[in-house]
Design a protein around this motif. Sequence first.
Motif, PDB file in Angstrom:
ATOM      1  N   THR A 134      21.682  39.829  50.668  1.00 14.11           N
ATOM      2  CA  THR A 134      22.509  40.918  50.059  1.00 14.11           C
ATOM      3  C   THR A 134      22.521  40.900  48.381  1.00 14.11           C
ATOM      4  O   THR A 134      22.466  39.685  47.921  1.00 14.11           O
ATOM      5  N   ALA A 135      22.625  41.912  47.873  1.00 15.11           N
ATOM      6  CA  ALA A 135      22.634  41.886  46.328  1.00 15.11           C
ATOM      7  C   ALA A 135      23.784  42.203  45.741  1.00 15.11           C
ATOM      8  O   ALA A 135      24.242  43.477  46.325  1.00 15.11           O
ATOM      9  N   LEU A 136      24.524  41.794  44.972  1.00 18.36           N
ATOM     10  CA  LEU A 136      25.751  42.139  44.438  1.00 18.36           C
ATOM     11  C   LEU A 136      25.262  42.417  42.826  1.00 18.36           C
ATOM     12  O   LEU A 136      24.944  41.409  42.238  1.00 18.36           O
ATOM     13  N   ILE A 137      25.567  43.737  42.546  1.00 23.94           N
ATOM     14  CA  ILE A 137      25.224  44.093  41.141  1.00 23.94           C
ATOM     15  C   ILE A 137      26.255  44.531  40.186  1.00 23.94           C
ATOM     16  O   ILE A 137      26.826  45.583  40.811  1.00 23.94           O
ATOM     17  N   GLY A 138      26.482  44.058  39.240  1.00 20.89           N
ATOM     18  CA  GLY A 138      27.660  44.523  38.289  1.00 20.89           C
ATOM     19  C   GLY A 138      26.984  44.913  36.886  1.00 20.89           C
ATOM     20  O   GLY A 138      26.122  44.426  36.708  1.00 20.89           O
ATOM     21  N   ALA A 139      27.612  45.799  36.486  1.00 22.54           N
ATOM     22  CA  ALA A 139      27.345  46.452  34.962  1.00 22.54           C
ATOM     23  C   ALA A 139      28.780  46.899  34.512  1.00 22.54           C
ATOM     24  O   ALA A 139      29.591  47.251  35.223  1.00 22.54           O
ATOM     25  N   ARG A 140      28.365  47.270  33.240  1.00 20.43           N
ATOM     26  CA  ARG A 140      29.582  47.994  32.455  1.00 20.43           C
ATOM     27  C   ARG A 140      29.721  49.363  32.896  1.00 20.43           C
ATOM     28  O   ARG A 140      30.872  49.818  33.223  1.00 20.43           O
ATOM     29  N   THR A 141      28.722  50.049  32.984  1.00 16.15           N
ATOM     30  CA  THR A 141      28.589  51.517  33.436  1.00 16.15           C
ATOM     31  C   THR A 141      27.194  51.614  34.583  1.00 16.15           C
ATOM     32  O   THR A 141      26.508  50.999  34.411  1.00 16.15           O
ATOM     33  N   ARG A 142      27.549  52.832  34.883  1.00 18.54           N
ATOM     34  CA  ARG A 142      26.255  53.351  35.792  1.00 18.54           C
ATOM     35  C   ARG A 142      24.897  52.876  35.183  1.00 18.54           C
ATOM     36  O   ARG A 142      24.078  52.554  36.005  1.00 18.54           O
ATOM     37  N   GLY A 171      35.299  47.676  38.929  1.00 17.30           N
ATOM     38  CA  GLY A 171      35.551  45.971  38.685  1.00 17.30           C
ATOM     39  C   GLY A 171      34.508  45.235  38.297  1.00 17.30           C
ATOM     40  O   GLY A 171      33.597  45.884  37.810  1.00 17.30           O
ATOM     41  N   VAL A 172      34.453  44.096  38.648  1.00 14.26           N
ATOM     42  CA  VAL A 172      33.386  43.096  38.162  1.00 14.26           C
ATOM     43  C   VAL A 172      32.836  42.699  39.568  1.00 14.26           C
ATOM     44  O   VAL A 172      33.224  42.637  40.580  1.00 14.26           O
ATOM     45  N   VAL A 173      31.311  42.046  39.129  1.00 14.51           N
ATOM     46  CA  VAL A 173      30.631  41.633  40.139  1.00 14.51           C
ATOM     47  C   VAL A 173      31.158  40.465  40.960  1.00 14.51           C
ATOM     48  O   VAL A 173      30.818  40.237  42.279  1.00 14.51           O
ATOM     49  N   THR A 174      32.019  39.613  40.379  1.00 15.37           N
ATOM     50  CA  THR A 174      32.627  38.532  40.723  1.00 15.37           C
ATOM     51  C   THR A 174      33.769  38.833  41.975  1.00 15.37           C
ATOM     52  O   THR A 174      33.893  38.241  42.853  1.00 15.37           O
ATOM     53  N   ASP A 175      34.495  39.990  41.905  1.00 17.01           N
ATOM     54  CA  ASP A 175      35.292  40.529  42.744  1.00 17.01           C
ATOM     55  C   ASP A 175      34.370  40.758  44.208  1.00 17.01           C
ATOM     56  O   ASP A 175      34.835  40.391  45.212  1.00 17.01           O
ATOM     57  N   LEU A 176      33.223  41.304  43.831  1.00 19.37           N
ATOM     58  CA  LEU A 176      32.327  41.529  44.960  1.00 19.37           C
ATOM     59  C   LEU A 176      32.000  40.076  45.829  1.00 19.37           C
ATOM     60  O   LEU A 176      31.994  40.216  46.939  1.00 19.37           O
ATOM     61  N   LEU A 177      31.516  39.173  44.982  1.00 16.71           N
ATOM     62  CA  LEU A 177      31.234  37.927  45.444  1.00 16.71           C
ATOM     63  C   LEU A 177      32.360  37.322  46.386  1.00 16.71           C
ATOM     64  O   LEU A 177      32.272  36.739  47.191  1.00 16.71           O
ATOM     65  N   ASN A 178      33.551  37.614  45.621  1.00 17.65           N
ATOM     66  CA  ASN A 178      34.684  36.821  46.298  1.00 17.65           C
ATOM     67  C   ASN A 178      34.996  37.617  47.672  1.00 17.65           C
ATOM     68  O   ASN A 178      35.309  36.756  48.517  1.00 17.65           O
ATOM     69  N   ALA A 179      34.629  38.705  47.793  1.00 12.72           N
ATOM     70  CA  ALA A 179      34.950  39.368  48.998  1.00 12.72           C
ATOM     71  C   ALA A 179      33.892  38.827  50.288  1.00 12.72           C
ATOM     72  O   ALA A 179      33.951  38.537  51.154  1.00 12.72           O
TER      73      ALA A 179
END
Lengths: 265, 312
Positions: A134-142, A171-179
């Motif tokens: 599973t990959a969780l990817i975060g960035a400021r914008t699209r 939100g931020v990628v750590t939100d995804l990680l937390n979930a």
Amino acid sequence: MTDTKTTILHQERIVPQIFRLCLSSPGIAQEARPGQFVHLRIREGTDPLLRRPFSIHRVDRERGEVQVLYQVVGQGTRLLSRKPVGERLDALGPLGHGFEVSEEGGGVLLVAGGIGIAPRFFLCEDWLRGRAGTALIGARTRDGILCHDLLRSGGVTVHIATDDGSFGDRGVVTDLLNAQLEAGREASASPIVYACGPVAMLASVAALCRAYEVPCQVSLESRMACGLGACLGCAVKVRSSVPPGYEYQRVCTEGPVFEAEEVIW
Amino acid sequence: MSTVLSKKNVPDLSIEIGPIHLKNPVLAASGTFGYGQEFEAVMDLSRLGGIVTKAITLEPRLGNPPPRIVETASGMLNSIGLANVGVAAFVRDKMPFLRSCGTAVIVNVAGRSMEEYVEVARRLSDCPGIHALEINISCPNVQEGGLAFGADPKVAAAVIGAVRDVTQLPLIAKLTPNVTDIAGIAAAVQEAGADAVSLINTLVGMAIDATRGRPELGGVTGGLSGPAIKPVALAMVWKVAQAVRIPVIGMGGIMNAGDALEFMLAGAVAVQVGTANFVDPTSTIRIVEGLEDTLRERGMGSVKEIIGALEV
């Protein structure tokens, strides 16, 4: 590790400020392992003087090709982005200590902030083929969300978050990680986390992984001179069992991948 | 092999630094070449004139907080802070490799106090395979010691004199450019028993990140090296070479054989290559080959013909 002349096979701008560079280097392609880097000399002259380190994004061992995904952040990367196909580039590599992949555990969680996706992709392609990832990817914008299509087509489950909500969750990628970690705990599946991105993000990822008692490897960046372990310029502070309780290790040699637990953020 | 057959055409690159014989005048500079082993994978170390090790202190030192380096115009600043394994681990873990390299080993010695320089030198004297000690009285990146010892002729002479008393090894005093009269310091260490001087160490410099309103280096200031400092280094080498009888080893921004020739014309019997090792790890060997080519082109039999040959 080789000290070699490579040739630029192609270079393309993916989104503003982010480029994909493909180099011909059979030696590096053959030896490279996920998480390692190449140290490129951008110009023959004295300004910029030093090489620039880049994570290896992808390799094609059969064709002897090495790809680098990079963001234009200063003079060196700006000059690199203007290099034409066919130009020769001095490359040292592959350098450094890459990801340690264990066959055990309940799946692999890749966490990437922005351009931090670059080494993660190599990891997926090279070692995780056929494994649950599973990959969780975060960035400021699209625009900062990279490689998600390629990862999906490789069978990786992808979750996306952007600061402005222009793509995926707001939100931020750590939100995804937390979930993910919460869900994993309920399912009694302990994943291994591989993270790369800005230092603040990595520190949050490390803290979360500690809280959930999940192993985590982080790939760090640093200014670097030699890339060979001699100059000690790329020092990172890590825990030590002897007084004063910390020491410095080299991102180029002991890293760039470290156990998140070892790093003093 | 072919070198034997074509010996007549091979110019003699060997030189003497006082009592030390070197196969060629190109040394890897302290702090830029680790303990030698770091470069083993990319080059044949036996082709070097010599290796000057990372500075060694009595106890291990962790070094300064990062960021430790920053690139500047045609140069770089470093604030490493003499990070090293300490003399005991150096002798035990690093010397066996260095001894096997087939090149001269010069150990750079640093200290916080006069006693520390003396003790490190004393311990190294018992270790086989060391050709000389380079006494680092010029590091700008530590709060105590280093530069403080090299900026005053009396103190510099006292350090060299104290080390002279405890070792038979040839002594090279590494001088700082952060002084008004480097020739005066060179003369003082000569009188105190130095066998040679090496110069220049880095120039104190600073870089600021205006966006964040912070210094670029964890140590706030650092030492400037690279091509940016070459003109300063050349002027100082030239000045010192005229002021002392002992051999001068030149360094500061040497990137290629042409640069090395300039230093030798200015009076250096040998050169050290530093920052160039970071840009091209085989710089030293390229310079050895370039010097050989130049001598051959000019029909010179020995590199010694170039030393101090500057016409002013």
